[in-house]
Design a protein around this motif. Structure first.
Motif, PDB file in Angstrom:
ATOM      1  N   ALA A  47      19.599  48.806  43.413  1.00  0.00           N
ATOM      2  CA  ALA A  47      20.736  48.353  42.618  1.00  0.00           C
ATOM      3  C   ALA A  47      20.894  46.842  42.652  1.00  0.00           C
ATOM      4  O   ALA A  47      21.784  46.307  42.011  1.00  0.00           O
ATOM      5  N   SER A  48      20.059  46.151  43.385  1.00  0.00           N
ATOM      6  CA  SER A  48      20.167  44.699  43.491  1.00  0.00           C
ATOM      7  C   SER A  48      19.740  44.058  42.173  1.00  0.00           C
ATOM      8  O   SER A  48      18.807  44.521  41.523  1.00  0.00           O
ATOM      9  N   PRO A  49      20.434  42.987  41.780  1.00  0.00           N
ATOM     10  CA  PRO A  49      20.039  42.287  40.548  1.00  0.00           C
ATOM     11  C   PRO A  49      18.613  41.769  40.649  1.00  0.00           C
ATOM     12  O   PRO A  49      18.204  41.228  41.676  1.00  0.00           O
ATOM     13  N   GLN A  50      17.845  41.947  39.586  1.00  0.00           N
ATOM     14  CA  GLN A  50      16.466  41.464  39.535  1.00  0.00           C
ATOM     15  C   GLN A  50      16.287  40.660  38.259  1.00  0.00           C
ATOM     16  O   GLN A  50      16.453  41.191  37.162  1.00  0.00           O
ATOM     17  N   GLU A  51      15.968  39.386  38.408  1.00  0.00           N
ATOM     18  CA  GLU A  51      15.740  38.547  37.249  1.00  0.00           C
ATOM     19  C   GLU A  51      14.429  38.941  36.568  1.00  0.00           C
ATOM     20  O   GLU A  51      13.536  39.520  37.193  1.00  0.00           O
ATOM     21  N   ALA A  52      14.307  38.639  35.304  1.00  0.00           N
ATOM     22  CA  ALA A  52      13.116  38.987  34.545  1.00  0.00           C
ATOM     23  C   ALA A  52      11.895  38.235  35.051  1.00  0.00           C
ATOM     24  O   ALA A  52      11.996  37.099  35.536  1.00  0.00           O
ATOM     25  N   THR A  53      10.753  38.869  34.944  1.00  0.00           N
ATOM     26  CA  THR A  53       9.464  38.270  35.265  1.00  0.00           C
ATOM     27  C   THR A  53       8.536  38.492  34.067  1.00  0.00           C
ATOM     28  O   THR A  53       8.873  39.246  33.151  1.00  0.00           O
ATOM     29  N   PRO A  54       7.369  37.896  34.054  1.00  0.00           N
ATOM     30  CA  PRO A  54       6.447  38.126  32.933  1.00  0.00           C
ATOM     31  C   PRO A  54       6.047  39.581  32.749  1.00  0.00           C
ATOM     32  O   PRO A  54       5.596  39.973  31.673  1.00  0.00           O
ATOM     33  N   THR A  55       6.245  40.413  33.768  1.00  0.00           N
ATOM     34  CA  THR A  55       5.841  41.819  33.667  1.00  0.00           C
ATOM     35  C   THR A  55       7.014  42.791  33.674  1.00  0.00           C
ATOM     36  O   THR A  55       6.800  43.998  33.563  1.00  0.00           O
ATOM     37  N   SER A  56       8.230  42.288  33.775  1.00  0.00           N
ATOM     38  CA  SER A  56       9.376  43.201  33.861  1.00  0.00           C
ATOM     39  C   SER A  56      10.650  42.527  33.368  1.00  0.00           C
ATOM     40  O   SER A  56      10.911  41.361  33.697  1.00  0.00           O
ATOM     41  N   PRO A  57      11.457  43.247  32.573  1.00  0.00           N
ATOM     42  CA  PRO A  57      12.735  42.674  32.139  1.00  0.00           C
ATOM     43  C   PRO A  57      13.724  42.621  33.293  1.00  0.00           C
ATOM     44  O   PRO A  57      13.501  43.217  34.353  1.00  0.00           O
ATOM     45  N   ALA A  58      14.813  41.919  33.087  1.00  0.00           N
ATOM     46  CA  ALA A  58      15.860  41.846  34.108  1.00  0.00           C
ATOM     47  C   ALA A  58      16.468  43.225  34.325  1.00  0.00           C
ATOM     48  O   ALA A  58      16.540  44.043  33.404  1.00  0.00           O
ATOM     49  N   LYS A  59      16.906  43.487  35.533  1.00  0.00           N
ATOM     50  CA  LYS A  59      17.514  44.778  35.871  1.00  0.00           C
ATOM     51  C   LYS A  59      18.776  44.564  36.710  1.00  0.00           C
ATOM     52  O   LYS A  59      18.849  43.631  37.504  1.00  0.00           O
ATOM     53  N   ASN A  60      19.730  45.448  36.525  1.00  0.00           N
ATOM     54  CA  ASN A  60      20.947  45.477  37.351  1.00  0.00           C
ATOM     55  C   ASN A  60      21.710  44.157  37.336  1.00  0.00           C
ATOM     56  O   ASN A  60      22.304  43.763  38.343  1.00  0.00           O
ATOM     57  N   ILE A  61      21.703  43.482  36.207  1.00  0.00           N
ATOM     58  CA  ILE A  61      22.423  42.212  36.112  1.00  0.00           C
ATOM     59  C   ILE A  61      23.919  42.504  35.998  1.00  0.00           C
ATOM     60  O   ILE A  61      24.343  43.228  35.091  1.00  0.00           O
ATOM     61  N   PRO A  62      24.740  41.991  36.903  1.00  0.00           N
ATOM     62  CA  PRO A  62      26.174  42.297  36.858  1.00  0.00           C
ATOM     63  C   PRO A  62      26.870  41.595  35.700  1.00  0.00           C
ATOM     64  O   PRO A  62      26.527  40.464  35.350  1.00  0.00           O
TER      65      PRO A  62
END
Length: 229
Positions: free
Chosen positions: A69-84
Motif C-alpha cells: 500500500a506504500s506510494p510508488q512513483e512511476a518508473t520506465p516500466t511501471s506507472p505510479a501506484k497508491n498515490i494518496p
C-alpha cells in the motif's frame, strides 16, 4: 528571473485569453490480510512453536500488506501506484492572500496527482465550470489512461508567490508565481514515447482564481509577457 513584484506592475492579458498555458502543467494496490490460526490445544508439544510460527507469518503478512500500500512513483516500466489524494490545507479555505497562496499551491499538487493517477474528479471540482485549461488537463490525464501510458516526472511546483489580491472586471483574482516543472517522459508497455518528452522548466506566470460561494475556484495560468525565466 524578473521579480514578481516588478511583474505585477505590467498590464495583464484580458481574462478571456487565459487559455494558452496547457502543456507545462499532466492505482491503487491490493492489500493482504493475515489469517494465521493459533493452536487451540495446549496438549501438543509443538503448540508453543506453532504459535510463534503463526505470529511470524501474521507479522510478515502485515508487513507485506503495508509495503503493497506504500506510494510508488512511476518508473520506465511501471506507472505510479497508491498515490494518496492531496488534502486541502485549512488555509486554502480563507478569502485572503494567504488563502489564495495555499489554494494555488494545493491546486498544482492535485494537478500532479491527476496526471499520475488519471483521477481528475478532485481536479475538476477545484476549477470553474468553463475553464478550458482545466479541461485540457483532464484530457491529458484521460489520454494516459486510455493509452495505457504513464508519465515519469513532469511534476509542477510553485516557488515564489505574490499577489495584491486585485481582481479583474469579471471578478477573478490574479497572483504571480514562479512555476517549476521537472523533466517529463511518457512510457507504455512498448517503452518510451518520444513525442511525450518535456524538458524541465521554470517560468513566471500569472494565475487566475475566483472566490465564489465561500471557496476558491481555479481558472488558468497565463505566461507573463517579457518576464525572464
Amino acid at each position: 528571473m524578473t521579480s514578481l513584484k516588478h511583474a505585477a506592475s505590467k498590464n495583464f492579458v484580458p481574462i478571456g485569453s487565459v487559455l494558452a498555458l496547457c502543456g507545462a502543467v499532466a492505482l491503487t494496490g491490493c492489500s493482504a490480510s493475515a489469517n494465521g490460526e493459533n493452536p487451540t490445544s495446549a496438549a501438543s508439544n509443538g503448540s508453543s512453536n506453532a504459535s510463534a510460527s503463526s505470529s511470524v507469518v501474521a507479522s510478515g503478512a502485515a508487513s507485506s500488506s503495508a509495503a503493497s500500500a506504500s506510494p510508488q512513483e512511476a518508473t520506465p516500466t511501471s506507472p505510479a501506484k497508491n498515490i494518496p489524494e492531496p488534502v486541502m490545507p485549512k488555509e486554502a479555505k480563507e478569502h485572503s492572500a494567504k488563502g489564495l497562496e495555499a489554494f494555488t499551491r494545493y491546486w498544482f499538487k492535485v494537478s500532479n496527482y491527476s496526471q499520475k493517477t488519471s483521477d481528475t474528479s478532485q481536479l475538476m471540482s477545484l476549477c470553474v465550470e468553463d475553464s478550458a485549461y482545466c479541461e485540457k488537463r483532464k484530457e491529458l490525464a484521460d489520454q494516459f489512461r486510455d493509452r495505457n501510458a504513464w508519465p515519469v516526472g513532469g511534476e509542477a511546483s510553485i516557488g515564489k508567490f505574490f499577489t495584491q489580491m486585485k481582481t479583474t472586471p469579471a471578478g477573478y483574482t490574479h497572483a504571480l508565481i514562479e512555476l517549476k516543472e521537472t523533466e517529463r517522459k511518457i512510457f507504455d508497455a512498448t517503452g518510451e514515447q518520444k513525442s511525450g518528452r518535456a524538458a524541465s522548466s521554470s517560468v513566471s506566470v500569472e494565475v487566475y482564481s475566483i472566490w465564489v460561494n465561500g471557496e476558491w475556484k481555479f481558472l488558468a495560468p497565463h505566461p507573463i509577457e517579457g518576464a525572464d525565466n
